[in-house]
Scaffold this active site. Structure first.
Site, PDB file in Angstrom:
ATOM      1  CG  ASP A  93      71.859  15.688  34.406  1.00 26.59           C
ATOM      2  OD1 ASP A  93      72.559  16.618  34.871  1.00 26.59           O
ATOM      3  OD2 ASP A  93      72.299  14.888  33.564  1.00 26.59           O
ATOM      4  CG  PHE A 146      78.312   6.676  37.648  1.00 26.75           C
ATOM      5  CD1 PHE A 146      79.027   7.860  37.505  1.00 26.75           C
ATOM      6  CD2 PHE A 146      77.608   6.171  36.561  1.00 26.75           C
ATOM      7  CE1 PHE A 146      79.033   8.528  36.281  1.00 26.75           C
ATOM      8  CE2 PHE A 146      77.612   6.840  35.344  1.00 26.75           C
ATOM      9  CZ  PHE A 146      78.333   8.017  35.205  1.00 26.75           C
ATOM     10  NE  ARG A 156      72.765  10.995  27.244  1.00 22.24           N
ATOM     11  CZ  ARG A 156      73.522  11.750  28.045  1.00 22.24           C
ATOM     12  NH1 ARG A 156      73.078  12.117  29.222  1.00 22.24           N
ATOM     13  NH2 ARG A 156      74.728  12.117  27.674  1.00 22.24           N
TER      14      ARG A 156
END
Ligand code: IMP
Ligand code: MG
Length: 176
Positions: free
Chosen positions: A101, A153, A166
């Site tokens: 990712d 972030f 997610r």
């Protein structure tokens, strides 16, 4: 994890992500033209979302594998990882593409790359959806990068905050 989405600013929409992934799939297909045994290794959990969308857009025949690794806590300086879920099959002599990712410090991918190289694949490449370049501590070759992102972030599309977020379909970042 209440109100997570309310705290997010959109970085890339669902549509933008899919367009980006289609471009990446095209590049990867072109590079693996003629490859008969391409093993895609999806690094759980974060890359699951990206990997599924990527391989669905590819034309090259692939074998789909998953691995789960974790960094030993408190050892950011050594970057050691432990393998929580290993591959089902040998990758010896095969073309291997690691799908991750994000690359941040680079420790995780460096350790994983070294481990997989010791299994003697024919070739080993790395694709990441996001690259936080300014955070890099160790240089490793990354062959395909979706987005170079700022040092924020990110959450959504596989990226989590303490395991939540997610399944948010876009990529956002938490406003400080
Ligand atoms: P590194 O490259 O070894 O530092 O670690 C990369 C890992 O850190 C990724 O697999 C993610 O799990 C996690 N990570 C780094 N930045 C973010 C972020 O912005 N959001 C969510 N997870 C992140
Ligand atoms: Mg991860």
């Amino acid at each position: 994890m209440e109100n997570l989405e309310e705290r997010l600013k959109v970085l890339y929409t669902e549509e933008e992500i899919q367009i980006k992934i289609a471009e990446m799939a095209k590049l990867i297909d072109a590079d693996y033209k003629g490859s008969k045994e391409l093993v895609i290794i999806c690094i759980l959990k974060g890359a699951a979302f990206f990997t599924v969308d990527l391989v669905k857009k590819m034309k090259t025949p692939i074998i789909f594998e998953v691995m789960q690794v974790s960094s030993y806590s408190g050892t950011e300086s050594t970057g050691a990882i432990s393998i929580k879920k290993d591959l089902d099959a040998s990758i010896e002599g095969k073309d291997v593409l690691i799908v991750e990712d994000i690359i941040d410090t680079g420790y995780t991918l460096r350790a994983l790359r070294q481990d997989l190289l010791s299994r003697n694949p024919n070739s080993l490449k790395i694709v990441v959806l996001a690259d936080k370049k300014e955070r890099r501590k160790v240089e490793i070759p990354v062959d395909y990068v979706g987005y170079e992102i700022p040092n924020k972030f990110v959450v959504g599309y596989g990226f989590d905050v303490d395991e939540y977020g997610r399944n948010i379909p876009y990529i956002g970042y938490i406003e400080e």
